[in-house]
Design a protein around this motif. Structure first.
Motif, short mmCIF file in Angstrom:
data_model
loop_
_atom_site.label_atom_id
_atom_site.label_comp_id
_atom_site.label_asym_id
_atom_site.label_seq_id
_atom_site.Cartn_x
_atom_site.Cartn_y
_atom_site.Cartn_z
N ASP A 165 -2.20 1.50 -1.83
CA ASP A 165 -1.10 1.10 -2.70
C ASP A 165 -0.57 -0.25 -2.23
O ASP A 165 -0.34 -0.46 -1.04
CB ASP A 165 0.00 2.15 -2.65
CG ASP A 165 1.06 1.95 -3.73
OD1 ASP A 165 1.67 0.86 -3.77
OD2 ASP A 165 1.28 2.88 -4.53
N PHE A 166 -0.36 -1.18 -3.18
CA PHE A 166 0.08 -2.52 -2.78
C PHE A 166 1.44 -2.51 -2.12
O PHE A 166 1.81 -3.45 -1.41
CB PHE A 166 0.06 -3.47 -3.99
CG PHE A 166 1.09 -3.19 -5.06
CD1 PHE A 166 2.36 -3.72 -4.98
CD2 PHE A 166 0.77 -2.40 -6.15
CE1 PHE A 166 3.29 -3.47 -5.96
CE2 PHE A 166 1.69 -2.15 -7.15
CZ PHE A 166 2.96 -2.68 -7.06
N ARG A 167 2.22 -1.44 -2.29
CA ARG A 167 3.54 -1.37 -1.68
C ARG A 167 3.52 -0.82 -0.25
O ARG A 167 4.55 -0.79 0.42
CB ARG A 167 4.45 -0.50 -2.55
CG ARG A 167 4.69 -1.09 -3.93
CD ARG A 167 5.11 -0.06 -4.94
NE ARG A 167 4.04 0.89 -5.25
CZ ARG A 167 4.06 1.75 -6.27
NH1 ARG A 167 5.11 1.77 -7.08
NH2 ARG A 167 3.05 2.57 -6.48
N CYS A 171 1.18 -4.81 2.41
CA CYS A 171 2.24 -5.82 2.49
C CYS A 171 1.94 -6.82 3.61
O CYS A 171 2.21 -8.02 3.47
CB CYS A 171 3.59 -5.16 2.73
SG CYS A 171 4.31 -4.37 1.27
N LYS A 172 1.38 -6.33 4.70
CA LYS A 172 1.02 -7.21 5.81
C LYS A 172 -0.07 -8.20 5.37
O LYS A 172 -0.02 -9.38 5.69
CB LYS A 172 0.55 -6.39 7.00
CG LYS A 172 0.20 -7.21 8.24
CD LYS A 172 -0.16 -6.32 9.41
CE LYS A 172 -0.44 -7.12 10.67
NZ LYS A 172 -1.63 -8.00 10.52
N PHE A 206 5.15 -5.32 -9.46
CA PHE A 206 4.15 -6.15 -8.79
C PHE A 206 4.63 -7.60 -8.69
O PHE A 206 4.47 -8.24 -7.65
CB PHE A 206 2.82 -6.09 -9.53
CG PHE A 206 1.69 -6.74 -8.79
CD1 PHE A 206 1.05 -6.08 -7.76
CD2 PHE A 206 1.28 -8.03 -9.12
CE1 PHE A 206 0.01 -6.70 -7.06
CE2 PHE A 206 0.25 -8.65 -8.43
CZ PHE A 206 -0.39 -7.98 -7.40
N VAL A 207 5.24 -8.11 -9.75
CA VAL A 207 5.76 -9.48 -9.72
C VAL A 207 6.84 -9.60 -8.65
O VAL A 207 6.86 -10.58 -7.88
CB VAL A 207 6.32 -9.88 -11.10
CG1 VAL A 207 7.09 -11.19 -11.00
CG2 VAL A 207 5.18 -10.03 -12.11
N LEU A 231 -6.80 -10.20 -3.20
CA LEU A 231 -7.03 -9.54 -4.47
C LEU A 231 -6.62 -8.07 -4.32
O LEU A 231 -7.45 -7.21 -4.04
CB LEU A 231 -8.51 -9.63 -4.87
CG LEU A 231 -9.18 -11.00 -4.74
CD1 LEU A 231 -10.68 -10.89 -5.00
CD2 LEU A 231 -8.56 -12.00 -5.70
N PRO A 232 -5.32 -7.76 -4.50
CA PRO A 232 -4.89 -6.37 -4.36
C PRO A 232 -5.11 -5.60 -5.67
O PRO A 232 -5.47 -6.18 -6.69
CB PRO A 232 -3.41 -6.50 -4.05
CG PRO A 232 -3.01 -7.75 -4.75
CD PRO A 232 -4.21 -8.67 -4.74
#
Length: 373
Positions: free
Chosen positions: A139-141, A146-147, A167-168, A47-48
């Motif tokens: 940050d999700f990036r 990412c890991k 995000f997609v 759940l990011p």
């Protein structure tokens, strides 16, 4: 397409803090379990873009950890300063932890994990969540999130409105299953529509009431003087709810409604008995700039036509891949991909000559479909 002033206002304010209500999450997840009880079994769910202290996604998956049969639950949040909270107050969940550090909270994101019965009370639930600070701002990036994405099987969240496309791409590039919330306008994005066309993305199972969702928002956004309709934003049970139009679930998880074919009439019966006034007056009109007929509403789709048809966007709510295939989109650059180059009144979407006026007529852009043999 949806006229979404509230969503636009949120983007303009750079405020993406819209939290999904628990009941909406429960309704959607239950639809997948009814179709396949093992949808989440032995899976790692990430759940990011979440705030576990406040997020109902975390609450739902943590409380239903055993029922879903999860292997691991991970939730990450942005740092306070990266989100530019207007009225940030640390929760008791944070302040009562010996790890709490207000300086770290401001600049570092947090990670919450649930894997086992940490308090040894005989069940795995939200009380067993363990948390720590991330190295970065969450940050999700970032490399560390990412890991976590790469370790997950399914990604579920309500991503920031302003970053939906990115995000997609972040999910799809990693080849993950997902269930996320976005605006129906996204179905026309040039980087989203091909996913829908190729059956790599579809709309979720449940609908938000009235095609809109009420999200839990920052109370500082409340300004009655700027609300055209007081029913669109109000306080309920101590929470500020903000109505956003045109909200849908987007997913590549299978659900039963997706495989329910439309019940259709023949062309002849539609023209004779159909309720659509436009169809009765004009009949099935052929486009000038593409080899297809125009369908004014979903119930007008004929059961016995074998060629291409231009249908309203609402087909995506009822689309059954065993019944139809999606050919393309009749607007913008995507229209050029299927050979639509002739413009009418400055637009490149489908057009036909109106038999009642003998003039080119521009309907709303259509999705091109074809009946499967």
């Amino acid at each position: 397409m949806a006229n979404n002033s509230n969503l636009g206002a949120a983007k303009a304010a750079k405020n993406d803090e819209f939290y999904t209500q628990y009941a909406d999450i429960q309704k959607e997840i239950n639809a997948y379990l009814e179709y396949n009880p093992d949808t989440f079994r032995n899976k790692t769910v990430l759940l990011p873009c979440d705030d576990p202290e406040w997020s109902n996604f975390t609450r739902f998956f943590a409380q239903n950890f055993e029922r879903l049969g999860l292997k691991r639950l991970i939730s990450t949040s942005y740092a306070v300063e990266s989100k530019k909270y207007k009225n940030y107050q640390p929760s008791l969940f944070e302040t009562e932890s010996p790890m709490f550090d207000i300086d770290k909270t401001r600049i570092k994101g947090k990670i919450f994990e649930l894997t086992h019965d940490t308090n040894q009370n005989g069940r795995i639930d939200i009380d067993d969540l363990e948390w720590n600070y991330l190295e970065g701002d969450g940050d999700f990036r970032s490399k560390e999130v990412c890991k976590l994405r790469d370790e997950a099987d399914i990604i579920v969240t309500n991503p920031p409105f302003s970053l939906f496309r990115e995000f997609v791409t972040w999910i799809v590039d990693a080849g993950k299953q997902y269930l996320i919330i976005g605006n129906i306008n996204a179905t026309h994005y040039k980087d989203i529509f091909p996913l829908i066309r190729d059956n790599k993305m579809w709309l979720g199972s449940s609908y938000f009431n009235g095609g809109a969702a009420f999200f839990i928002a920052d109370a500082s956004l409340y300004d009655p003087s700027k609300m055209s309709n007081q029913k669109n934003a109000f306080f309920q049970n101590g929470q500020f709810l903000w109505r956003v139009n045109g909200v849908r679930w987007f997913t590549n998880l299978d659900h039963g409604r997706r495989h329910e074919p439309l019940r259709l009439m023949t062309m002849k019966d539609n023209l004779r008995y159909g309720k659509n006034k436009t169809l009765r007056e004009r009949g099935y009109v052929h486009y000038d700039n593409y080899d297809a007929i125009d369908i004014p509403s979903i119930e007008c789709i004929p059961s016995d036509y074998q060629g291409d048809m231009g249908v309203p966007d609402s087909i995506l709510e009822k689309y059954c891949p065993e019944q139809f295939e999606i050919i393309g989109l009749g607007a913008g650059d995507l229209a050029k991909e299927i050979g639509i180059t002739k413009n009418y009144r400055g637009r490149s979407d489908l057009a036909f000559t109106d038999p009642l006026t003998n003039k080119p007529s521009c309907p709303y852009s259509r999705i091109l479909i074809r009946k499967k043999q």
